[in-house]
Design an enzyme around this catalytic site. Sequence first.
Site, mmCIF file in Angstrom:
data_model
loop_
_atom_site.group_PDB
_atom_site.id
_atom_site.type_symbol
_atom_site.label_atom_id
_atom_site.label_comp_id
_atom_site.label_asym_id
_atom_site.label_seq_id
_atom_site.Cartn_x
_atom_site.Cartn_y
_atom_site.Cartn_z
ATOM 1 N N LYS A 104 -77.325 24.446 -21.120
ATOM 2 C CA LYS A 104 -77.496 23.859 -22.458
ATOM 3 C C LYS A 104 -76.149 23.469 -23.065
ATOM 4 O O LYS A 104 -76.020 22.418 -23.703
ATOM 5 C CB LYS A 104 -78.235 24.847 -23.364
ATOM 6 N N HIS A 147 -70.736 30.234 -28.371
ATOM 7 C CA HIS A 147 -72.060 30.797 -28.080
ATOM 8 C C HIS A 147 -71.954 32.312 -28.064
ATOM 9 O O HIS A 147 -71.098 32.874 -27.402
ATOM 10 C CB HIS A 147 -72.589 30.317 -26.733
ATOM 11 N N ARG A 195 -89.634 33.401 -17.706
ATOM 12 C CA ARG A 195 -88.868 34.642 -17.502
ATOM 13 C C ARG A 195 -89.230 35.670 -18.555
ATOM 14 O O ARG A 195 -89.321 36.866 -18.278
ATOM 15 C CB ARG A 195 -87.367 34.340 -17.542
ATOM 16 N N ASP A 249 -84.813 24.404 -18.445
ATOM 17 C CA ASP A 249 -84.521 25.741 -18.969
ATOM 18 C C ASP A 249 -85.584 26.204 -19.953
ATOM 19 O O ASP A 249 -85.939 27.387 -19.986
ATOM 20 C CB ASP A 249 -83.142 25.776 -19.640
ATOM 21 N N SER A 263 -78.824 29.474 -17.600
ATOM 22 C CA SER A 263 -79.608 29.071 -18.770
ATOM 23 C C SER A 263 -78.698 28.700 -19.942
ATOM 24 O O SER A 263 -78.821 27.630 -20.542
ATOM 25 C CB SER A 263 -80.549 30.224 -19.156
#
Length: 429
Positions: free
Chosen positions: A193, A88, A174, A167, A189
């Site tokens: 995931k 990620h 947000r 989320d 967050s």
Amino acid sequence: FDAVDIIRIKRDKGVLSPAQIDWTIDAYTRGAIADEQMAALNMAILLNGMDRAEISRWTAAMIASGERMDFSSLRRPDGSVKPTSDKHSTGGVGDKITLPLAPLVAVFGVAVPQLSGRGLGHTGGTLDKLEAIPGWRAALSNEEMLAQLQDVGAVICAAGAGLAPADKKLYALRDVTGTVEAIPLIASSIMSKKIAEGTGSLVLDVKVGSGAFMKDEARARELAETMVALGKDAGVNTVALLTNMNTPLGLTAGNAIEVEESVEVLAGGGPDDVVELTVRLAEEMLACAGVRDADPRAALRDGRAMDVWNRMIEAQGGDPRAALPVARESDVIYAPADGVLVELDAMAVGVAAWRLGAGRARKEDQVQAGAGVRMHAKPGALVRAGEPLMTLLTDTPEKFERARDALEHAVVIAPEGSRPAQRLMIDRI
Ligand code: URA
């Protein structure tokens, strides 16, 4: 519980109990806590923080709001369980690394379930880039994803609606309430995931610099440490690299042009920084997945990574050999002076690419496949006045002016002999 009491606790710098956190996330997902209440709580969290135990519980509650995927049925040819690894990136400009990386890691028998997103604002989205390939589709069912991981070993697709639905709702809130930048909320967050996705190991590429979420190293480090701790607590073997995002990665920022550059890397060429980061992340992912003695650089040189790429694109309906879309119009920016290019600002290039049509301002916007910025020099290069520095690409030439505005202060040229202050790898956590 009462939402107002919970807001007051965080407002007054208190600590929420596990039961209070579970209730909050569940009630918000069900619609029993109103958006304005959740917005107030998010702001209190942004201002006053959460301790590690609260962040961990918050993450677990978000995972519990939806489904968890399970890749334990994947097998290697010898019948042993196929390890999984994912990467990620917190997002940057020209960051196309996922494209060559996923097939490269799959070469070594590790399954790569790469759930990706679309771009919003100045950072690009992996799915937008891949959608430049004729026929390619981002949406796969869980069964299709599992089958592709077994057959091809790598998949890059959109996260299904069932994954951490809390989320999705919270992130949208947000986004419109100035509360994206809270480290506990970002960490939970992202990690909710990734943990729900079911990967066995995870490498985080936390970007630092002008084109990144985190502009300064101390905050990037705190985010990285928080995410690594969350991963390890959940049994996911997690490491993080801090890498530089003051200048774009590679020589392209856009969609089709980033696919083209990724294919160059898969063919054994491509810009040095893209190759270096791809190989380094592959090494980290393979080590996390327990694979030793792998040589990712060799797999880029000898075509094995390209073979997996071609199969991965074909499995999702794409034609890896089809011509990519090309922007209808182009406009060249020239070097204003002789000297060394010491700065090429990532944020400015990202905003320019976005304004040219490569990105979107609202979720519903369409992106232009051919739009973006092609760079002709990287920091460190010697340039001559009048030489092309960048080519702006779009189908809609009225966009050139605002893209040029974004780039007004993007370039710094210093006298010959100067050296740019850039290093790609900053740290490993
Ligand atoms: N990316 C995410 O998925 N969540 C955040 O909060 C920030 C970036």
